[in-house]
Design a protein around this motif. Structure first.
Motif, PDB file in Angstrom:
ATOM      1  N   GLN A 159      10.306  10.238  48.253  1.00 41.15           N
ATOM      2  CA  GLN A 159       9.200  11.246  48.645  1.00 41.15           C
ATOM      3  C   GLN A 159       9.555  11.385  49.868  1.00 41.15           C
ATOM      4  N   LEU A 160       9.530  12.973  50.343  1.00 42.73           N
ATOM      5  CA  LEU A 160       9.940  13.188  51.763  1.00 42.73           C
ATOM      6  C   LEU A 160       8.584  13.491  52.297  1.00 42.73           C
ATOM      7  N   THR A 161       8.582  13.083  53.886  1.00 42.28           N
ATOM      8  CA  THR A 161       7.559  13.413  54.613  1.00 42.28           C
ATOM      9  C   THR A 161       7.822  14.967  55.012  1.00 42.28           C
ATOM     10  N   ASN A 162       6.684  15.685  55.636  1.00 43.29           N
ATOM     11  CA  ASN A 162       6.847  17.003  56.212  1.00 43.29           C
ATOM     12  C   ASN A 162       8.106  17.402  56.965  1.00 43.29           C
ATOM     13  N   ASP A 163       8.130  16.340  57.976  1.00 46.71           N
ATOM     14  CA  ASP A 163       9.451  16.569  58.714  1.00 46.71           C
ATOM     15  C   ASP A 163      10.858  16.260  58.281  1.00 46.71           C
ATOM     16  N   GLU A 164      10.797  15.369  57.290  1.00 50.65           N
ATOM     17  CA  GLU A 164      11.808  15.489  56.472  1.00 50.65           C
ATOM     18  C   GLU A 164      12.242  16.541  55.837  1.00 50.65           C
ATOM     19  N   PHE A 165      11.185  16.855  55.098  1.00 48.24           N
ATOM     20  CA  PHE A 165      11.351  18.084  54.046  1.00 48.24           C
ATOM     21  C   PHE A 165      11.769  19.384  55.186  1.00 48.24           C
ATOM     22  N   ASP A 166      11.236  19.461  56.223  1.00 51.82           N
ATOM     23  CA  ASP A 166      11.542  20.757  57.157  1.00 51.82           C
ATOM     24  C   ASP A 166      13.057  20.617  57.633  1.00 51.82           C
ATOM     25  N   ASP A 167      13.523  19.115  57.920  1.00 45.80           N
ATOM     26  CA  ASP A 167      14.889  18.967  58.245  1.00 45.80           C
ATOM     27  C   ASP A 167      15.973  19.548  57.172  1.00 45.80           C
ATOM     28  N   LEU A 168      15.229  18.992  55.838  1.00 43.30           N
ATOM     29  CA  LEU A 168      16.200  19.314  54.679  1.00 43.30           C
ATOM     30  C   LEU A 168      16.366  20.720  54.610  1.00 43.30           C
TER      31      LEU A 168
END
Length: 201
Positions: free
Chosen positions: A10-19
């Motif tokens: 499960q991604l955090t919002n910051d990890e999702f944005d970076d992806l």
């Protein structure tokens, strides 16, 4: 191109944005390299444990993501189809020796750069919309990211890659090819729509 694992991370919002940002940068680098005829960028690296699921049906995405992808498809379709008259005109001038080879090449290069610029703008806009969608639907973030990768990859390789190849062949075989400019761009746009509808509905 999905990394399959026993349990999706499960991604955090910051990890999702970076992806999303990394996918965006990869697509832009891929198009620039393809257009210039240079080496492709390194293969995209997904986060460890990432699983975006099946990539043959994205009708399960949130509606705001589907809307963002639909807008992207239309932008790329319009950009491809919208240059038809311009390319047909300069091709006819070149065929009739109203344009030198260098002048024709310069105009084609300008069109290639315009295509890159418009693609970049579209990808940036789409990325921002998908980030907002992913924040609103955290359970769909992996699906959104996978769809963004697949959509951009198809557009780069199958639409703009085909346009680049067409430009090359057009310059080499202008007397035989200029007649087909209008029909060629129409078919390229139709292929994009057909592929898109098969995945996004």
């Amino acid at each position: 191109m999905t990394a399959q694992t026993s349990a999706a991370t499960q991604l955090t919002n910051d990890e999702f944005d970076d992806l999303i940002d990394r996918i965006n940068a990869h697509h832009q680098a891929s198009l620039a390299a393809l257009t210039a005829g240079g080496p492709k960028p390194a293969p995209f690296v997904w986060p460890e444990g990432f699983d975006g699921g099946s990539n043959d049906d994205y009708t399960d995405l949130p509606q705001d993501s589907i809307d963002a992808f639909a807008t992207s498809r239309q932008a790329n379709s319009d950009q491809a189809d919208g240059q038809t008259d311009h390319i047909a005109s300069i091709s006819e001038d070149y065929k009739n020796e109203k344009l030198s080879g260098d002048a024709f090449d310069d105009l084609i290069d300008k069109q290639k750069q315009d295509n890159i610029d418009k693609f970049t703008q579209d990808q940036n806009d789409t990325a921002n919309k998908l980030k907002a969608s992913g924040h609103a639907h955290p359970g769909k973030q992996s699906r959104i990211a996978q769809a963004f990768y697949d959509a951009g990859d198809w557009i780069v390789n199958n639409l703009w890659g085909a346009v680049k190849d067409f430009f090359t062949k057009l310059a080499e075989q202008i007397k035989e090819w200029w007649d087909s400019v209008v029909s060629w761009f129409g078919k390229a746009v139709d292929s994009l729509k057909t592929w898109w509808n098969s995945l996004f509905g």
